[in-house]
Design an enzyme around this catalytic site. Sequence first.
Site, PDB file in Angstrom:
ATOM      1  N   LEU A  20     -10.798 -12.232  46.892  1.00  0.00           N
ATOM      2  CA  LEU A  20     -10.460 -11.535  48.180  1.00  0.00           C
ATOM      3  C   LEU A  20     -10.259  -9.948  47.672  1.00  0.00           C
ATOM      4  CD1 LEU A  20      -8.068 -14.197  49.472  1.00  0.00           C
ATOM      5  CD2 LEU A  20     -10.341 -13.832  50.283  1.00  0.00           C
ATOM      6  N   ASP A  21     -10.473  -9.099  48.626  1.00  0.00           N
ATOM      7  CA  ASP A  21      -9.924  -7.761  48.563  1.00  0.00           C
ATOM      8  C   ASP A  21      -8.679  -7.538  48.274  1.00  0.00           C
ATOM      9  OD1 ASP A  21     -12.563  -7.009  48.687  1.00  0.00           O
ATOM     10  OD2 ASP A  21     -12.199  -6.133  51.139  1.00  0.00           O
ATOM     11  N   PHE A  22      -8.151  -6.581  47.613  1.00  0.00           N
ATOM     12  CA  PHE A  22      -6.811  -6.472  47.129  1.00  0.00           C
ATOM     13  C   PHE A  22      -5.683  -6.552  48.264  1.00  0.00           C
ATOM     14  CE2 PHE A  22      -3.519  -2.747  47.239  1.00  0.00           C
ATOM     15  CZ  PHE A  22      -2.850  -3.101  46.137  1.00  0.00           C
ATOM     16  N   THR A  67      -6.193  -8.180  51.072  1.00  0.00           N
ATOM     17  CA  THR A  67      -6.410  -9.477  51.985  1.00  0.00           C
ATOM     18  C   THR A  67      -5.564 -10.629  51.264  1.00  0.00           C
ATOM     19  OG1 THR A  67      -8.708  -8.594  52.314  1.00  0.00           O
ATOM     20  CG2 THR A  67      -8.147 -10.997  52.554  1.00  0.00           C
ATOM     21  N   ARG A  97     -14.692  -6.110  56.781  1.00  0.00           N
ATOM     22  CA  ARG A  97     -14.176  -4.663  57.309  1.00  0.00           C
ATOM     23  C   ARG A  97     -15.004  -3.862  57.709  1.00  0.00           C
ATOM     24  NH1 ARG A  97     -10.726  -3.446  51.860  1.00  0.00           N
ATOM     25  NH2 ARG A  97     -10.003  -1.636  52.773  1.00  0.00           N
TER      26      ARG A  97
END
Length: 232
Positions: free
Chosen positions: A66-68, A70, A176
Site C-alpha cells: 500500500l502507498d505510504f 494509505t 489516485r
Amino acid sequence: MSTIVDTFVAPPCSAEIAILYQDEHLLLINKPAGLLSLSGKHPQNLDSVHYRLVQQFPGCTLVHRLDFGTSGLMVVARNKAMNAALCQQFSERSVRKGYSALLCGHLERDEGVIDAAIAKDPALFPRMSICPVNGKPARSRYRVVERFYLRGEGDADLPVTRVELTPETGRTHQLRIHCQLLGHPILGCDLYGGMKMPGAEHASRLMLHASRLQFVHPVSGDKINTHNASPF
C-alpha cells in the site's frame, strides 16, 4: 536514460500495525497511514511494515503493498511457498480489493468506470502518468456512498464525496491518478491534486483506506473475506 533519485524521507510513524488474523501460514494486518510498506534505500527510511513484522515473524514477506499515505488491509505471507501461492492469486486478478476514499468535490454520477492506461515517466517521478500508448491497462470502478461538506477554514465549506473504489488492476498509484482523471482527486493527495481545493490543504492525511480484501487461503481453501472500516 535519466536516473531516478528518490529523495523522500518518511517522517517517524508512532502508530502501530494491528494484526487482525494470524495462523502459521499468513497474517492479515491493518497498516497505519504514514508507514512505508517496504524499507527504502535511504537509511532514514528503514521503518516499514516489513521491517516491523519480520522482527516478530522471521521469514515473512509482503505479497502486495500500500502507498505510504494509505491505510488498511494487507495480507502477509509467513513463508516462501505461501508468498508464491498468494502472488499467483494477485497476478491472476482473483484477489478482490475494495477501498474507501474521500474525493474533492461532488461527483455528478453515482457510479462509473475509469479505464485509462498508466505509465512510469522518469520526468514526473514520483508521479505516474496516463498514457494510452506506453501505459499498462488499468481499470477502476467507483460508487458514491454520500456527498457532504467538510468545515474548512473561515467561511468556506469543502464539498466532499465518500466513495467505494474497486481496482480491477493493480498499477502503481492507480486509484489516485484515476480519481484525478475523473476530475475529483482524493482529498489529501499531494501528488495528484488533492490539496488544491480551498480547505483541502488542511487534510490530515491521504483519505484512502483499503477496506476490503477477498482471497482464497492457499492451504485451507477457505474463502477469506475481510472488511476493515475506514478511520475517516
